[in-house]
Design a protein around this motif. Structure first.
Motif, PDB file in Angstrom:
ATOM      1  N   VAL A 140       0.851  -1.183   0.000  1.00 54.24           N
ATOM      2  CA  VAL A 140       0.000   0.000   0.000  1.00 54.24           C
ATOM      3  C   VAL A 140       0.891   1.239   0.000  1.00 54.24           C
ATOM      4  O   VAL A 140       1.696   1.427   0.907  1.00 54.24           O
ATOM      5  N   VAL A 141       0.741   2.080  -1.026  1.00 54.11           N
ATOM      6  CA  VAL A 141       1.602   3.255  -1.166  1.00 54.11           C
ATOM      7  C   VAL A 141       0.863   4.558  -0.882  1.00 54.11           C
ATOM      8  O   VAL A 141       1.458   5.632  -0.936  1.00 54.11           O
ATOM      9  N   GLY A 142      -0.437   4.472  -0.586  1.00 48.86           N
ATOM     10  CA  GLY A 142      -1.174   5.684  -0.276  1.00 48.86           C
ATOM     11  C   GLY A 142      -2.618   5.394   0.038  1.00 48.86           C
ATOM     12  O   GLY A 142      -3.157   4.353  -0.351  1.00 48.86           O
ATOM     13  N   GLU A 143      -3.264   6.319   0.778  1.00 49.57           N
ATOM     14  CA  GLU A 143      -4.666   6.173   1.140  1.00 49.57           C
ATOM     15  C   GLU A 143      -5.390   7.502   0.983  1.00 49.57           C
ATOM     16  O   GLU A 143      -4.776   8.572   1.076  1.00 49.57           O
ATOM     17  N   ALA A 144      -6.703   7.441   0.736  1.00 43.82           N
ATOM     18  CA  ALA A 144      -7.533   8.635   0.636  1.00 43.82           C
ATOM     19  C   ALA A 144      -8.908   8.325   1.197  1.00 43.82           C
ATOM     20  O   ALA A 144      -9.355   7.172   1.168  1.00 43.82           O
ATOM     21  N   ALA A 145      -9.600   9.366   1.685  1.00 46.37           N
ATOM     22  CA  ALA A 145     -10.905   9.176   2.319  1.00 46.37           C
ATOM     23  C   ALA A 145     -12.066   9.677   1.470  1.00 46.37           C
ATOM     24  O   ALA A 145     -13.218   9.546   1.881  1.00 46.37           O
ATOM     25  N   ASP A 146     -11.785  10.247   0.302  1.00 43.72           N
ATOM     26  CA  ASP A 146     -12.873  10.685  -0.577  1.00 43.72           C
ATOM     27  C   ASP A 146     -12.361  10.759  -2.005  1.00 43.72           C
ATOM     28  O   ASP A 146     -11.162  10.628  -2.269  1.00 43.72           O
ATOM     29  N   GLY A 147     -13.294  10.985  -2.939  1.00 41.63           N
ATOM     30  CA  GLY A 147     -12.936  10.972  -4.345  1.00 41.63           C
ATOM     31  C   GLY A 147     -11.970  12.063  -4.757  1.00 41.63           C
ATOM     32  O   GLY A 147     -11.051  11.836  -5.554  1.00 41.63           O
ATOM     33  N   ALA A 148     -12.163  13.279  -4.229  1.00 41.79           N
ATOM     34  CA  ALA A 148     -11.276  14.384  -4.587  1.00 41.79           C
ATOM     35  C   ALA A 148      -9.841  14.079  -4.168  1.00 41.79           C
ATOM     36  O   ALA A 148      -8.884  14.322  -4.915  1.00 41.79           O
ATOM     37  N   ALA A 149      -9.689  13.543  -2.959  1.00 46.72           N
ATOM     38  CA  ALA A 149      -8.350  13.181  -2.485  1.00 46.72           C
ATOM     39  C   ALA A 149      -7.785  12.032  -3.312  1.00 46.72           C
ATOM     40  O   ALA A 149      -6.566  11.961  -3.540  1.00 46.72           O
ATOM     41  N   ALA A 150      -8.652  11.140  -3.784  1.00 43.20           N
ATOM     42  CA  ALA A 150      -8.201  10.020  -4.616  1.00 43.20           C
ATOM     43  C   ALA A 150      -7.629  10.522  -5.934  1.00 43.20           C
ATOM     44  O   ALA A 150      -6.611  10.017  -6.416  1.00 43.20           O
TER      45      ALA A 150
END
Length: 228
Positions: free
Chosen positions: A30-40
């Motif tokens: 896992v190289v990254g995480e986001a909590a919503d679409g914009a952050a994705a």
């Protein structure tokens, strides 16, 4: 080769659970995480990755809209959509937006691992026959995303249009080979050429393209050349 994965879900515990499962595998990281679409969308732009595991429903910019933005970029991870309910219309909209597959959140860990590896390899997550059944049910009811590019069909040979029609019908390479009286290796070559000419990423996108251009209908009929 290590497959670099991005996790997108608005629930911290869900992301933590996925990260734990992926972290147990030597070929996944896992190289990254986001909590919503914009952050994705920002994450996909800033962090090199191979596969993004994306929740379909999130507040703000949802997974479908985020997938569309991500897949329009030249360099992008393949997107695996996660849904809460089977036959979730958001998942099918995401396939049209460019996602490479979908999976139920309730699937066991081994299915998630299998799906990530398959998507990374350019394969679809679900079986071709299942893809046809599900997309055939929902595609006619989804909002239009613009006129389909039928001009691309003119770039295909008659045989390639035959093969694309059968891919859209949910046939495997082996079944297409039997139907068209050619070798399975030849079918694979045709599929590769079709993907390259039409700018498609995997079989799911080929099925969607076949439906949207009218080459195959939800009822299972084809409008292309007959096998010969």
């Amino acid at each position: 080769m290590t497959i670099r994965v991005l996790l997108v879900d608005d629930q911290d515990l869900v992301r933590a659970g996925f990260a734990m499962v992926l972290g147990s595998q030597s070929d996944l990281t896992v190289v990254g995480e986001a909590a919503d679409g914009a952050a994705a969308v920002r994450l996909a732009r800033e962090v090199p990755a191979d596969v993004m595991v994306m929740d379909a429903r999130m507040p703000g910019l949802d997974g479908v809209a985020a997938t569309r933005e991500i897949c329009q970029a030249a360099e992008r991870p393949r997107v695996l959509i996660l849904t809460t309910f089977d036959l979730d219309e958001y998942a099918f909209a995401a396939l049209r937006a460019g996602a490479s597959g979908f999976l139920l959140k309730s699937a066991p860990p081994e299915e998630l691992l299998y799906a990530i590896r398959n998507v990374h390899n350019g394969d679809s997550v679900v079986a071709p026959s299942t893809t046809r059944r599900l997309i055939g049910r929902f595609l006619p009811h989804l909002p239009a995303t613009g006129a389909p590019d039928r001009e691309g069909l003119a770039e295909l040979t008659a045989r390639e249009r035959q093969v694309l029609a059968q891919v859209g019908s949910g046939l495997s390479n082996a079944e297409i080979a039997t139907l068209l009286h050619i070798s399975e290796a030849t079918v694979k070559t045709h599929v590769s050429h079709i993907m390259a000419k039409l700018g498609l990423r995997d079989r799911i996108q080929a099925v969607v393209y076949a439906y949207e251009t009218g080459l195959i209908t939800p009822q299972g009929g084809t409008t292309g050349p007959t096998p010969g």
